[in-house]
Write a protein that holds these residues in place. Structure first.
Motif, PDB file in Angstrom:
ATOM      1  N   ASP A  89       0.614 125.259   8.823  1.00  0.00           N
ATOM      2  CA  ASP A  89       0.735 125.608  10.235  1.00  0.00           C
ATOM      3  C   ASP A  89      -0.405 125.048  11.076  1.00  0.00           C
ATOM      4  OD1 ASP A  89       3.061 127.111   9.768  1.00  0.00           O
ATOM      5  OD2 ASP A  89       1.887 128.866   9.207  1.00  0.00           O
ATOM      6  N   LEU A  90      -1.380 124.390  10.453  1.00  0.00           N
ATOM      7  CA  LEU A  90      -2.514 123.853  11.197  1.00  0.00           C
ATOM      8  C   LEU A  90      -2.151 122.548  11.899  1.00  0.00           C
ATOM      9  CD1 LEU A  90      -5.502 124.306   8.693  1.00  0.00           C
ATOM     10  CD2 LEU A  90      -4.896 125.769  10.634  1.00  0.00           C
ATOM     11  N   THR A  91      -2.686 122.379  13.103  1.00  0.00           N
ATOM     12  CA  THR A  91      -2.585 121.094  13.774  1.00  0.00           C
ATOM     13  C   THR A  91      -3.389 120.077  12.970  1.00  0.00           C
ATOM     14  OG1 THR A  91      -2.409 122.165  15.940  1.00  0.00           O
ATOM     15  CG2 THR A  91      -3.085 119.848  15.915  1.00  0.00           C
ATOM     16  N   LYS A  92      -2.780 118.979  12.583  1.00  0.00           N
ATOM     17  CA  LYS A  92      -3.445 118.030  11.701  1.00  0.00           C
ATOM     18  C   LYS A  92      -4.316 117.054  12.488  1.00  0.00           C
ATOM     19  CE  LYS A  92      -2.632 114.890   7.832  1.00  0.00           C
ATOM     20  NZ  LYS A  92      -1.655 114.305   6.901  1.00  0.00           N
ATOM     21  N   TYR A  93      -5.529 116.846  11.980  1.00  0.00           N
ATOM     22  CA  TYR A  93      -6.454 115.864  12.548  1.00  0.00           C
ATOM     23  C   TYR A  93      -6.850 114.885  11.443  1.00  0.00           C
ATOM     24  CZ  TYR A  93      -6.965 119.049  16.518  1.00  0.00           C
ATOM     25  OH  TYR A  93      -6.722 119.845  17.610  1.00  0.00           O
ATOM     26  N   THR A  94      -6.750 113.608  11.731  1.00  0.00           N
ATOM     27  CA  THR A  94      -7.065 112.598  10.719  1.00  0.00           C
ATOM     28  C   THR A  94      -8.487 112.038  10.872  1.00  0.00           C
ATOM     29  OG1 THR A  94      -6.100 110.861  12.105  1.00  0.00           O
ATOM     30  CG2 THR A  94      -4.655 111.923  10.491  1.00  0.00           C
ATOM     31  N   ASP A  95      -9.190 112.407  11.947  1.00  0.00           N
ATOM     32  CA  ASP A  95     -10.555 111.921  12.161  1.00  0.00           C
ATOM     33  C   ASP A  95     -11.466 112.380  11.029  1.00  0.00           C
ATOM     34  OD1 ASP A  95      -9.074 112.970  14.549  1.00  0.00           O
ATOM     35  OD2 ASP A  95     -10.444 111.630  15.588  1.00  0.00           O
ATOM     36  N   LYS A  96     -12.327 111.490  10.575  1.00  0.00           N
ATOM     37  CA  LYS A  96     -13.266 111.827   9.500  1.00  0.00           C
ATOM     38  C   LYS A  96     -14.653 111.300   9.842  1.00  0.00           C
ATOM     39  CE  LYS A  96      -9.896 111.819   5.681  1.00  0.00           C
ATOM     40  NZ  LYS A  96      -8.694 111.509   6.442  1.00  0.00           N
ATOM     41  N   PHE A  97     -15.662 111.950   9.287  1.00  0.00           N
ATOM     42  CA  PHE A  97     -17.027 111.466   9.458  1.00  0.00           C
ATOM     43  C   PHE A  97     -17.274 110.284   8.524  1.00  0.00           C
ATOM     44  CE2 PHE A  97     -17.560 115.852  11.000  1.00  0.00           C
ATOM     45  CZ  PHE A  97     -18.249 115.610  12.183  1.00  0.00           C
ATOM     46  N   GLU A  98     -18.274 109.474   8.870  1.00  0.00           N
ATOM     47  CA  GLU A  98     -18.622 108.333   8.040  1.00  0.00           C
ATOM     48  C   GLU A  98     -19.197 108.779   6.701  1.00  0.00           C
ATOM     49  OE1 GLU A  98     -21.230 105.710  10.083  1.00  0.00           O
ATOM     50  OE2 GLU A  98     -19.777 105.215  11.651  1.00  0.00           O
ATOM     51  N   LYS A  99     -18.990 107.962   5.698  1.00  0.00           N
ATOM     52  CA  LYS A  99     -19.490 108.238   4.350  1.00  0.00           C
ATOM     53  C   LYS A  99     -21.013 108.360   4.367  1.00  0.00           C
ATOM     54  CE  LYS A  99     -19.289 106.122  -0.268  1.00  0.00           C
ATOM     55  NZ  LYS A  99     -18.746 104.963  -1.030  1.00  0.00           N
ATOM     56  N   SER A 100     -21.535 109.380   3.676  1.00  0.00           N
ATOM     57  CA  SER A 100     -22.989 109.595   3.645  1.00  0.00           C
ATOM     58  C   SER A 100     -23.532 109.698   2.225  1.00  0.00           C
ATOM     59  CB  SER A 100     -23.343 110.876   4.412  1.00  0.00           C
ATOM     60  OG  SER A 100     -22.739 112.015   3.809  1.00  0.00           O
ATOM     61  N   ILE A 101     -22.656 109.748   1.233  1.00  0.00           N
ATOM     62  CA  ILE A 101     -23.088 109.910  -0.158  1.00  0.00           C
ATOM     63  C   ILE A 101     -23.764 108.619  -0.646  1.00  0.00           C
ATOM     64  CG2 ILE A 101     -20.902 109.122  -1.158  1.00  0.00           C
ATOM     65  CD1 ILE A 101     -21.212 111.355  -3.270  1.00  0.00           C
ATOM     66  N   VAL A 102     -24.799 108.750  -1.469  1.00  0.00           N
ATOM     67  CA  VAL A 102     -25.487 107.575  -2.026  1.00  0.00           C
ATOM     68  C   VAL A 102     -24.945 107.295  -3.425  1.00  0.00           C
ATOM     69  CG1 VAL A 102     -27.561 107.999  -0.654  1.00  0.00           C
ATOM     70  CG2 VAL A 102     -27.384 108.970  -2.957  1.00  0.00           C
ATOM     71  N   SER A 103     -25.224 106.116  -3.937  1.00  0.00           N
ATOM     72  CA  SER A 103     -24.621 105.676  -5.196  1.00  0.00           C
ATOM     73  C   SER A 103     -24.961 106.593  -6.368  1.00  0.00           C
ATOM     74  CB  SER A 103     -25.054 104.234  -5.511  1.00  0.00           C
ATOM     75  OG  SER A 103     -26.463 104.128  -5.583  1.00  0.00           O
ATOM     76  N   GLU A 104     -26.203 107.110  -6.397  1.00  0.00           N
ATOM     77  CA  GLU A 104     -26.591 107.999  -7.501  1.00  0.00           C
ATOM     78  C   GLU A 104     -25.743 109.271  -7.513  1.00  0.00           C
ATOM     79  OE1 GLU A 104     -30.699 106.855  -5.767  1.00  0.00           O
ATOM     80  OE2 GLU A 104     -28.602 106.581  -5.182  1.00  0.00           O
ATOM     81  N   GLU A 105     -25.403 109.770  -6.338  1.00  0.00           N
ATOM     82  CA  GLU A 105     -24.588 110.984  -6.232  1.00  0.00           C
ATOM     83  C   GLU A 105     -23.126 110.681  -6.515  1.00  0.00           C
ATOM     84  OE1 GLU A 105     -27.521 112.662  -2.708  1.00  0.00           O
ATOM     85  OE2 GLU A 105     -25.526 111.875  -2.227  1.00  0.00           O
ATOM     86  N   GLU A 106     -22.693 109.501  -6.117  1.00  0.00           N
ATOM     87  CA  GLU A 106     -21.299 109.110  -6.320  1.00  0.00           C
ATOM     88  C   GLU A 106     -20.986 108.941  -7.802  1.00  0.00           C
ATOM     89  OE1 GLU A 106     -18.383 106.554  -3.422  1.00  0.00           O
ATOM     90  OE2 GLU A 106     -20.352 105.742  -3.929  1.00  0.00           O
ATOM     91  N   ALA A 107     -22.028 108.703  -8.614  1.00  0.00           N
ATOM     92  CA  ALA A 107     -21.829 108.572 -10.060  1.00  0.00           C
ATOM     93  C   ALA A 107     -21.653 109.928 -10.734  1.00  0.00           C
ATOM     94  CB  ALA A 107     -23.027 107.852 -10.682  1.00  0.00           C
ATOM     95  N   LEU A 108     -21.950 111.007  -9.988  1.00  0.00           N
ATOM     96  CA  LEU A 108     -21.791 112.368 -10.511  1.00  0.00           C
ATOM     97  C   LEU A 108     -20.434 112.921 -10.098  1.00  0.00           C
ATOM     98  CD1 LEU A 108     -25.288 113.749  -9.398  1.00  0.00           C
ATOM     99  CD2 LEU A 108     -24.706 112.818 -11.650  1.00  0.00           C
ATOM    100  N   VAL A 109     -20.056 114.046 -10.709  1.00  0.00           N
ATOM    101  CA  VAL A 109     -18.884 114.778 -10.218  1.00  0.00           C
ATOM    102  C   VAL A 109     -19.189 115.201  -8.787  1.00  0.00           C
ATOM    103  CG1 VAL A 109     -17.499 116.852 -10.478  1.00  0.00           C
ATOM    104  CG2 VAL A 109     -18.215 115.598 -12.513  1.00  0.00           C
ATOM    105  N   HIS A 110     -18.301 114.885  -7.854  1.00  0.00           N
ATOM    106  CA  HIS A 110     -18.554 115.191  -6.460  1.00  0.00           C
ATOM    107  C   HIS A 110     -17.231 115.466  -5.724  1.00  0.00           C
ATOM    108  CE1 HIS A 110     -17.689 110.855  -6.469  1.00  0.00           C
ATOM    109  NE2 HIS A 110     -17.303 111.007  -5.228  1.00  0.00           N
ATOM    110  N   VAL A 111     -17.341 115.910  -4.487  1.00  0.00           N
ATOM    111  CA  VAL A 111     -16.169 116.173  -3.663  1.00  0.00           C
ATOM    112  C   VAL A 111     -15.978 114.969  -2.736  1.00  0.00           C
ATOM    113  CG1 VAL A 111     -15.153 117.671  -1.905  1.00  0.00           C
ATOM    114  CG2 VAL A 111     -16.566 118.656  -3.733  1.00  0.00           C
ATOM    115  N   CYS A 112     -14.771 114.430  -2.737  1.00  0.00           N
ATOM    116  CA  CYS A 112     -14.460 113.267  -1.895  1.00  0.00           C
ATOM    117  C   CYS A 112     -13.640 113.709  -0.689  1.00  0.00           C
ATOM    118  CB  CYS A 112     -13.709 112.223  -2.698  1.00  0.00           C
ATOM    119  SG  CYS A 112     -13.297 110.742  -1.768  1.00  0.00           S
ATOM    120  N   THR A 113     -14.088 113.369   0.498  1.00  0.00           N
ATOM    121  CA  THR A 113     -13.384 113.768   1.729  1.00  0.00           C
ATOM    122  C   THR A 113     -12.595 112.631   2.338  1.00  0.00           C
ATOM    123  OG1 THR A 113     -15.316 113.197   3.065  1.00  0.00           O
ATOM    124  CG2 THR A 113     -15.170 115.470   2.255  1.00  0.00           C
ATOM    125  N   SER A 114     -12.572 111.467   1.698  1.00  0.00           N
ATOM    126  CA  SER A 114     -11.977 110.287   2.323  1.00  0.00           C
ATOM    127  C   SER A 114     -10.487 110.158   2.086  1.00  0.00           C
ATOM    128  CB  SER A 114     -12.671 109.015   1.814  1.00  0.00           C
ATOM    129  OG  SER A 114     -12.526 108.897   0.411  1.00  0.00           O
TER     130      SER A 114
END
Length: 219
Positions: free
Chosen positions: A193-218
């Motif tokens: 029932d939510l109004t959908k918004y596709t806008d997203k913030f720019e990626k901020s995660i660094v490579s060391e963190e991306e190699a770990l289990v993480h949450v992806c918002t993209s």
């Protein structure tokens, strides 16, 4: 994704949640601006120092409830707040919080109201453990790769629980996440029932963190 767009998004989501009938109290967001180019979107006339106090969860929840420190008070008592800070239209911080109610005292007086609702039936399941969560973003001096990611998810108020998140989280992403995971049943699909918004913030995660289990918002 500037302050005005975030404010507009939260206002529309507030209307959506009210119309879905899954909250029984709400505060519309406010926007304050300082001469230094700082814009804050939050809840009018509320002190957020309660987050910094080392007190039991029950006491913190009660204090938040008493101060009306929430955008939404959900029908099961959970408190949801969305706070953003920008500098010259660039996001520098946010705190998006979900604080479940420690108990459902009203159930003792009006159990029939709960037993007829799928959401409450799951909440009252004795296997369920109440777990608060926050999506935090801080692009300032607190940032330390891996140890303190710019964007991270904290579970259970654990001080050093900071699960990396790929970017800052938009109001829609946060509310869709909460409704889909905590208020989504076979008959009640509140997130739809939510109004959908596709806008997203720019990626901020660094490579060391991306190699770990993480949450992806993209996605």
């Amino acid at each position: 994704m500037d302050p005005k767009n975030i404010l507009k998004q939260i206002r529309q989501l507030t209307v959506d949640v009210i119309e879905a009938g899954i909250c029984d109290a709400q505060n519309f967001p406010s926007l304050t601006q300082s001469p230094r180019g700082i814009s804050e979107i939050g809840i009018s006339s509320v002190d957020n120092s309660i987050f910094l106090k080392n007190i039991p969860y029950n006491e913190m929840y009660s204090e938040l409830l008493k101060r009306k420190y929430y955008n939404f008070k959900m029908i099961d008592g959970a408190l949801i707040s969305l706070l953003y800070r920008f500098q010259n239209n660039d996001i520098i911080a946010h705190r998006l919080s979900f604080f479940p109610a420690p108990n459902l005292e009203v159930f003792q007086n009006e159990p029939e109201l709960y037993l007829e609702d799928e959401i409450y039936l799951e909440f009252l399941d004795k296997r369920i453990v109440t777990v608060p969560l926050r999506f935090d973003f801080d692009s300032g001096e607190a940032f330390v790769p891996v140890e303190h990611p710019k964007s991270h998810l904290t579970l259970g108020q654990y001080e050093n629980c900071r699960i990396p998140v790929s970017s800052a989280v938009s109001p829609y992403q946060f509310m869709e996440f909460i409704l889909r995971n905590f208020y989504h049943t076979a008959r009640n699909k509140s997130c739809l029932d939510l109004t959908k918004y596709t806008d997203k913030f720019e990626k901020s995660i660094v490579s060391e963190e991306e190699a770990l289990v993480h949450v992806c918002t993209s996605s």
